[in-house]
Design a protein around this motif. Sequence first.
Motif, mmCIF file in Angstrom:
data_model
loop_
_atom_site.group_PDB
_atom_site.id
_atom_site.type_symbol
_atom_site.label_atom_id
_atom_site.label_comp_id
_atom_site.label_asym_id
_atom_site.label_seq_id
_atom_site.Cartn_x
_atom_site.Cartn_y
_atom_site.Cartn_z
ATOM 1 N N TRP A 160 0.850 -0.990 0.037
ATOM 2 C CA TRP A 160 0.088 0.062 0.086
ATOM 3 C C TRP A 160 0.747 1.245 -0.119
ATOM 4 O O TRP A 160 1.911 1.308 0.645
ATOM 5 N N GLN A 161 0.225 2.487 -0.759
ATOM 6 C CA GLN A 161 1.127 3.650 -0.503
ATOM 7 C C GLN A 161 0.108 4.537 -0.160
ATOM 8 O O GLN A 161 -1.393 4.445 -0.316
ATOM 9 N N ASP A 162 0.332 5.830 0.196
ATOM 10 C CA ASP A 162 -0.544 6.835 0.647
ATOM 11 C C ASP A 162 -1.309 7.201 -0.624
ATOM 12 O O ASP A 162 -0.879 7.259 -1.635
ATOM 13 N N ALA A 163 -2.627 7.721 -0.348
ATOM 14 C CA ALA A 163 -3.301 8.203 -1.434
ATOM 15 C C ALA A 163 -4.151 9.529 -1.239
ATOM 16 O O ALA A 163 -4.760 9.708 0.014
ATOM 17 N N SER A 164 -4.273 10.439 -2.032
ATOM 18 C CA SER A 164 -5.010 11.622 -1.566
ATOM 19 C C SER A 164 -6.088 11.760 -3.094
ATOM 20 O O SER A 164 -5.284 11.838 -4.165
ATOM 21 N N LEU A 165 -7.102 11.886 -2.899
ATOM 22 C CA LEU A 165 -8.281 12.122 -4.048
ATOM 23 C C LEU A 165 -9.138 13.129 -3.577
ATOM 24 O O LEU A 165 -10.120 12.828 -2.990
ATOM 25 N N GLY A 166 -8.973 14.116 -4.347
ATOM 26 C CA GLY A 166 -9.632 15.444 -3.927
ATOM 27 C C GLY A 166 -9.365 15.593 -2.371
ATOM 28 O O GLY A 166 -8.386 15.703 -2.017
ATOM 29 N N GLU A 167 -10.551 15.726 -1.695
ATOM 30 C CA GLU A 167 -10.270 15.746 -0.033
ATOM 31 C C GLU A 167 -10.291 14.704 0.608
ATOM 32 O O GLU A 167 -10.225 14.482 1.775
ATOM 33 N N PHE A 168 -10.445 13.403 0.088
ATOM 34 C CA PHE A 168 -10.319 12.091 0.721
ATOM 35 C C PHE A 168 -8.886 11.723 0.793
ATOM 36 O O PHE A 168 -8.182 11.913 -0.066
ATOM 37 N N ARG A 169 -8.621 10.931 1.966
ATOM 38 C CA ARG A 169 -7.269 10.518 2.006
ATOM 39 C C ARG A 169 -7.260 8.959 2.250
ATOM 40 O O ARG A 169 -8.216 8.512 2.989
ATOM 41 N N GLY A 170 -6.282 8.078 2.188
ATOM 42 C CA GLY A 170 -6.339 6.744 2.314
ATOM 43 C C GLY A 170 -5.107 6.010 1.574
ATOM 44 O O GLY A 170 -3.914 6.425 1.776
ATOM 45 N N LEU A 171 -5.578 5.028 0.902
ATOM 46 C CA LEU A 171 -4.502 4.059 0.686
ATOM 47 C C LEU A 171 -4.590 3.456 -0.701
ATOM 48 O O LEU A 171 -5.735 3.492 -1.083
ATOM 49 N N THR A 172 -3.647 3.343 -1.673
ATOM 50 C CA THR A 172 -3.734 2.768 -2.897
ATOM 51 C C THR A 172 -2.872 1.647 -3.222
ATOM 52 O O THR A 172 -1.758 1.619 -2.494
ATOM 53 N N ARG A 173 -2.934 0.888 -4.189
ATOM 54 C CA ARG A 173 -1.937 -0.097 -4.740
ATOM 55 C C ARG A 173 -2.233 -0.341 -6.100
ATOM 56 O O ARG A 173 -3.463 -0.254 -6.650
ATOM 57 N N GLN A 174 -1.583 -0.892 -6.931
ATOM 58 C CA GLN A 174 -1.511 -1.441 -8.049
ATOM 59 C C GLN A 174 -1.028 -2.839 -8.212
ATOM 60 O O GLN A 174 -0.177 -3.033 -7.397
ATOM 61 N N PHE A 175 -1.738 -3.630 -9.144
ATOM 62 C CA PHE A 175 -1.324 -4.832 -9.270
ATOM 63 C C PHE A 175 -1.990 -5.853 -10.353
ATOM 64 O O PHE A 175 -2.702 -4.980 -11.191
ATOM 65 N N ARG A 176 -1.491 -6.916 -10.685
ATOM 66 C CA ARG A 176 -1.886 -7.714 -11.755
ATOM 67 C C ARG A 176 -2.627 -9.000 -11.556
ATOM 68 O O ARG A 176 -2.112 -9.484 -10.599
ATOM 69 N N GLU A 177 -3.732 -9.359 -12.093
ATOM 70 C CA GLU A 177 -4.413 -10.423 -11.544
ATOM 71 C C GLU A 177 -5.026 -10.923 -12.948
ATOM 72 O O GLU A 177 -5.536 -10.475 -13.821
ATOM 73 N N GLU A 178 -4.362 -12.305 -13.225
ATOM 74 C CA GLU A 178 -4.517 -13.084 -14.483
ATOM 75 C C GLU A 178 -4.303 -12.277 -15.632
ATOM 76 O O GLU A 178 -3.131 -11.775 -15.964
ATOM 77 N N ASP A 179 -5.470 -11.585 -16.526
ATOM 78 C CA ASP A 179 -5.246 -10.841 -17.725
ATOM 79 C C ASP A 179 -5.776 -9.553 -17.416
ATOM 80 O O ASP A 179 -5.796 -8.938 -18.357
ATOM 81 N N ALA A 180 -5.483 -8.853 -16.434
ATOM 82 C CA ALA A 180 -6.068 -7.771 -15.988
ATOM 83 C C ALA A 180 -4.847 -6.786 -15.036
ATOM 84 O O ALA A 180 -4.324 -7.544 -14.405
ATOM 85 N N ALA A 181 -4.781 -5.625 -15.349
ATOM 86 C CA ALA A 181 -3.969 -4.734 -14.668
ATOM 87 C C ALA A 181 -5.153 -4.043 -13.584
ATOM 88 O O ALA A 181 -6.234 -3.400 -14.375
ATOM 89 N N LEU A 182 -4.982 -4.054 -12.299
ATOM 90 C CA LEU A 182 -5.831 -3.384 -11.508
ATOM 91 C C LEU A 182 -5.129 -2.384 -10.666
ATOM 92 O O LEU A 182 -3.902 -2.334 -10.402
ATOM 93 N N ARG A 183 -5.959 -1.354 -10.211
ATOM 94 C CA ARG A 183 -5.571 -0.380 -9.307
ATOM 95 C C ARG A 183 -6.533 -0.158 -8.253
ATOM 96 O O ARG A 183 -7.921 -0.378 -8.815
ATOM 97 N N GLU A 184 -6.626 -0.075 -7.095
ATOM 98 C CA GLU A 184 -7.704 0.117 -5.984
ATOM 99 C C GLU A 184 -7.301 1.084 -4.926
ATOM 100 O O GLU A 184 -6.076 1.448 -4.655
ATOM 101 N N TRP A 185 -8.092 1.807 -4.595
ATOM 102 C CA TRP A 185 -8.178 2.737 -3.466
ATOM 103 C C TRP A 185 -9.300 2.600 -2.099
ATOM 104 O O TRP A 185 -10.386 2.154 -2.452
ATOM 105 N N TYR A 186 -8.602 2.936 -0.876
ATOM 106 C CA TYR A 186 -9.560 2.648 -0.052
ATOM 107 C C TYR A 186 -9.292 4.195 0.794
ATOM 108 O O TYR A 186 -8.097 4.397 1.199
#
Length: 126
Positions: free
Chosen positions: A58-84
């Motif tokens: 996980w890495q720190d994330a800022s989206l507008g006024e929201f703060r939290g965590l993000t990560r990037q990964f690969r799963e099967e045939d897909a590239a994914l990014r996710e944020w909490y």
Amino acid sequence: MVLPPEWWADAEADSILIGDRDEVGCIEISTLRKSAGVFDSQELFQVAHSESGSTAQWQDASLGEFRGLTRQFREEDAALREWYVALDQMMLYITYSCALENAGMDDAAVDELLDTLLPVNPGPSE
């Protein structure tokens, strides 16, 4: 959120789907709202850790006024990014997915789009 003309959005019962018109990738946003209290960084980490596994980087994330965590990964045939990310009583779980061959193609556009997130009713009621 400011949605450029090259993107579309569709609201469903529990989430919002956003995609680019070139059909490269898709963003899904789910919302969780506390009835009392606010989400803190420790709680976000615990949710991310339990939902995405203990080995996630996980890495720190800022989206507008929201703060939290993000990560990037690969799963099967897909590239994914996710944020909490959270702001007061509202937590957003956001995913972006695309085919592996399109990995990175929309990253700058997705970052720019998510940085325009604004809460509708952000704060705890007093």
